[in-house]
Design a protein around this motif. Structure first.
Motif, short mmCIF file in Angstrom:
data_model
loop_
_atom_site.label_atom_id
_atom_site.label_comp_id
_atom_site.label_asym_id
_atom_site.label_seq_id
_atom_site.Cartn_x
_atom_site.Cartn_y
_atom_site.Cartn_z
N TRP A 107 4.41 3.18 5.72
CA TRP A 107 3.04 2.98 6.15
C TRP A 107 2.95 3.26 7.64
O TRP A 107 3.80 2.84 8.43
CB TRP A 107 2.61 1.53 5.89
N ARG B 195 2.18 7.08 -6.59
CA ARG B 195 1.19 8.13 -6.86
C ARG B 195 1.74 9.51 -6.52
O ARG B 195 1.35 10.51 -7.12
CB ARG B 195 -0.10 7.88 -6.07
N SER B 196 2.63 9.56 -5.52
CA SER B 196 3.18 10.84 -5.06
C SER B 196 4.25 11.40 -5.98
O SER B 196 4.65 12.54 -5.84
CB SER B 196 3.78 10.67 -3.66
N LYS C 114 -4.45 6.37 4.99
CA LYS C 114 -3.46 6.34 3.91
C LYS C 114 -2.06 6.47 4.52
O LYS C 114 -1.89 7.10 5.56
CB LYS C 114 -3.71 7.46 2.93
N TYR D 186 2.50 1.85 -3.50
CA TYR D 186 1.62 2.48 -4.49
C TYR D 186 1.36 3.93 -4.15
O TYR D 186 1.22 4.77 -5.04
CB TYR D 186 0.33 1.67 -4.66
N GLU D 187 1.35 4.28 -2.87
CA GLU D 187 1.24 5.68 -2.48
C GLU D 187 2.50 6.45 -2.92
O GLU D 187 2.40 7.58 -3.40
CB GLU D 187 1.04 5.81 -0.98
N ARG E 254 1.64 7.84 5.25
CA ARG E 254 2.13 9.21 5.39
C ARG E 254 3.64 9.23 5.23
O ARG E 254 4.28 8.21 5.08
CB ARG E 254 1.76 9.75 6.77
N HIS F 299 0.84 -1.20 0.00
CA HIS F 299 0.00 0.00 0.00
C HIS F 299 0.88 1.25 0.00
O HIS F 299 0.63 2.21 -0.75
CB HIS F 299 -0.91 -0.03 1.23
#
Length: 75
Positions: free
Chosen positions: A60, A51-52, A70, A47-48, A72, A44
């Motif tokens: 995480w 996306r960033s 989500k 993928y964040e 940080r 997770h």
């Protein structure tokens, strides 16, 4: 530091001098979680990071009451 070393890498081959390598990394600390949950958390976060933007590390973090859940701390 791993991400920074990847970014600083320059291939010795003269034909590849313009090649630049970066990495997006997602990580999670166990905190007693089962292996599958730990992998899901890191995934997770990965993928964040993607996306960033490129060349990021996202850790995480467990959600708190004011959080959306989500990951940080993009670095």
């Amino acid at each position: 530091r791993i991400r920074q070393r990847i970014e600083a890498f320059r291939p010795p081959d003269s034909e590849l001098t313009d090649l630049r390598v970066t990495a997006s990394i997602g990580m999670a600390v166990s905190q007693g979680a089962a292996m599958r949950e730990l992998i899901a958390r890191a995934d997770h976060a990965l993928y964040e990071a993607k996306r960033s933007g490129k060349n990021r590390l996202v850790e995480w973090k467990p959600p708190d009451q004011s959080d959306t859940g989500k990951p940080r701390n993009p670095r």
